[in-house]
Write a protein that holds these residues in place. Sequence first.
Motif, mmCIF file in Angstrom:
data_model
loop_
_atom_site.group_PDB
_atom_site.id
_atom_site.type_symbol
_atom_site.label_atom_id
_atom_site.label_comp_id
_atom_site.label_asym_id
_atom_site.label_seq_id
_atom_site.Cartn_x
_atom_site.Cartn_y
_atom_site.Cartn_z
ATOM 1 N N LYS A 36 65.210 24.669 -117.913
ATOM 2 C CA LYS A 36 66.153 25.577 -118.562
ATOM 3 C C LYS A 36 67.096 26.163 -117.510
ATOM 4 O O LYS A 36 66.649 26.630 -116.463
ATOM 5 N N LEU A 37 68.377 26.155 -117.814
ATOM 6 C CA LEU A 37 69.389 26.670 -116.893
ATOM 7 C C LEU A 37 70.242 27.720 -117.577
ATOM 8 O O LEU A 37 70.518 27.634 -118.780
ATOM 9 N N ARG A 38 70.666 28.684 -116.771
ATOM 10 C CA ARG A 38 71.652 29.656 -117.229
ATOM 11 C C ARG A 38 72.797 29.667 -116.225
ATOM 12 O O ARG A 38 72.563 29.613 -115.013
ATOM 13 N N LEU A 39 74.013 29.753 -116.736
ATOM 14 C CA LEU A 39 75.204 29.534 -115.921
ATOM 15 C C LEU A 39 75.977 30.824 -115.696
ATOM 16 O O LEU A 39 75.733 31.848 -116.342
ATOM 17 N N THR A 40 76.928 30.739 -114.783
ATOM 18 C CA THR A 40 77.870 31.836 -114.613
ATOM 19 C C THR A 40 78.742 31.923 -115.863
ATOM 20 O O THR A 40 78.846 30.963 -116.635
ATOM 21 N N ALA A 41 79.394 33.067 -116.025
ATOM 22 C CA ALA A 41 80.235 33.259 -117.207
ATOM 23 C C ALA A 41 81.362 32.234 -117.255
ATOM 24 O O ALA A 41 81.691 31.695 -118.324
ATOM 25 N N ALA A 42 81.945 31.952 -116.090
ATOM 26 C CA ALA A 42 83.054 30.983 -116.048
ATOM 27 C C ALA A 42 82.582 29.594 -116.435
ATOM 28 O O ALA A 42 83.257 28.875 -117.186
ATOM 29 N N ALA A 43 81.413 29.187 -115.925
ATOM 30 C CA ALA A 43 80.893 27.862 -116.243
ATOM 31 C C ALA A 43 80.508 27.761 -117.714
ATOM 32 O O ALA A 43 80.733 26.734 -118.361
ATOM 33 N N GLU A 44 79.932 28.837 -118.251
ATOM 34 C CA GLU A 44 79.573 28.844 -119.668
ATOM 35 C C GLU A 44 80.815 28.661 -120.530
ATOM 36 O O GLU A 44 80.814 27.888 -121.507
ATOM 37 N N GLY A 78 73.199 35.015 -124.349
ATOM 38 C CA GLY A 78 72.390 35.542 -125.448
ATOM 39 C C GLY A 78 71.129 34.743 -125.672
ATOM 40 O O GLY A 78 70.476 34.905 -126.702
ATOM 41 N N ASP A 79 70.799 33.873 -124.724
ATOM 42 C CA ASP A 79 69.605 33.035 -124.789
ATOM 43 C C ASP A 79 69.654 32.069 -125.972
ATOM 44 O O ASP A 79 68.625 31.674 -126.514
ATOM 45 N N GLU A 80 70.873 31.678 -126.371
ATOM 46 C CA GLU A 80 71.054 30.679 -127.419
ATOM 47 C C GLU A 80 71.414 29.342 -126.773
ATOM 48 O O GLU A 80 72.014 29.289 -125.694
ATOM 49 N N PHE A 81 71.063 28.271 -127.467
ATOM 50 C CA PHE A 81 71.348 26.933 -126.957
ATOM 51 C C PHE A 81 72.849 26.752 -126.717
ATOM 52 O O PHE A 81 73.669 27.064 -127.582
ATOM 53 N N LEU A 82 73.181 26.240 -125.536
ATOM 54 C CA LEU A 82 74.573 25.980 -125.184
ATOM 55 C C LEU A 82 74.850 24.480 -125.095
ATOM 56 O O LEU A 82 75.822 23.979 -125.670
ATOM 57 N N ALA A 83 74.010 23.746 -124.369
ATOM 58 C CA ALA A 83 74.249 22.320 -124.170
ATOM 59 C C ALA A 83 73.009 21.673 -123.572
ATOM 60 O O ALA A 83 72.066 22.359 -123.138
ATOM 61 N N ILE A 84 73.024 20.362 -123.547
ATOM 62 C CA ILE A 84 71.985 19.601 -122.861
ATOM 63 C C ILE A 84 72.670 18.504 -122.056
ATOM 64 O O ILE A 84 73.703 17.963 -122.464
ATOM 65 N N GLY A 85 72.124 18.224 -120.868
ATOM 66 C CA GLY A 85 72.771 17.234 -120.021
ATOM 67 C C GLY A 85 71.807 16.575 -119.058
ATOM 68 O O GLY A 85 70.629 16.945 -118.963
ATOM 69 N N LEU A 86 72.315 15.594 -118.337
ATOM 70 C CA LEU A 86 71.539 14.887 -117.321
ATOM 71 C C LEU A 86 71.564 15.686 -116.021
ATOM 72 O O LEU A 86 72.639 16.042 -115.521
#
Length: 436
Positions: A36-44, A78-86
Amino acid sequence: MNLKRKVIDSAESDKRKFSGAPGGLNTPSPPPARLKLRLTAAAEMAVRGGHPWVFDQSIRRQNREGTTGELAVLYDRGDEFLAIGLYDAVSPLRVRILQTGTPQTINADWWRSRLRAGLDRRAGCFGSETTGWRCLNGESDGFPGLVLDRYGDTLALKCYTLAWMPWLDVILRLVREETRAERLVLRLSRNIQEQAAKDPGWRDGQELWGEPITGPVRFLEHGLHFEADVVRGQKTGFFLDQRENRSRVESLSAGRDVLNAFSFSGGFSLHAARGGARSVVSLDISDHALRSAERNFELNQNLPGVAACLHETIRADAFEWLNTGGPRYDLIVLDPPSLARRKADRTRAIASYGKLIESAARRLRPRGRLVAASCSAHVTAEEFLELARASVRRAHPAIHELAVTGHPPDHPATFPEANYLKCIFLELRSPKGVSQ
């Protein structure tokens, strides 16, 4: 089917959602916690806007160390799904986005659907006289860091990231089933070849199915015969992205003496010859490329225009050769390799493009035509086109713009960094009151 390893059964790959093991490979029990990853605001914000890349510095928190090739799930603030990737543990480009929006199960059926969508986009784009095209164009077709090119009955699959290595068995099986191609060759980007050879044992130029390749494979482009070195050649063996520009050059070549600088295997040269050019010079620094150009001319000697055209090859550095003085031409094609492979190369590349285009413009005859292309993604289309116009005007104040082109339909570009190809067609005109 003689694949590198046993192909993964699609039923097994359906068992787990967001599996940490690519394609549903059997893993020790219990499986590791999902990455599980969480990103910076800009990356999100960038991911929400459709950008397919996440760099290492954009990750502000992750629950554990990731392994190259596993699926990483990205969550928003908000701990909601954003994306999935390699996930790629060894590259600064840490995650290549596969899917956003509502979470989906990444399995063989999902990959098959995405592959079919890419193939369907090309359906009807090419007739029987063109048998070489791009089937999948990386991120823009939903396969980030992976391209698939067709040359007749031969496919070339090129990987640009180690993250694809654990998934290759699944992808290869699907490609074989959906394309029915006779053979496939695996190509690996130079930066991943060493590691891929160690684990899991893939190598560049590896033939994964079909009859052994004993030399360049042949294909058609607009009815012209070409060869492509799919095992050792640049990219996947040919520059398919310039197909439409080569056709346009053919329409501009009748009765003209043509110089094709950075000629590679003579694609522009051969089209110009069929278009009625009096003579064509193929200029390249590579003996191997020039020999390939000569063979391509030999393959098409049955065509009257090609047979009648005087074709000469010159081995030289195009930058130096154009500055030495010498014969003038009615049409010059400039299609150099990327001059800005990194952002840090931009300033030098822009200066080099300017000098190159001005030098070529000074070698044009009155009413001469110049075709200038750039494949440098770090130089924007606007920058390159204005530079080309200004550089030609330094040699000839009066010019007419014939056309500006970009990507062909089999090379879609869906985000800024994918927009690398731009080309401009210019013609010299007489200054007002001066006849030529």
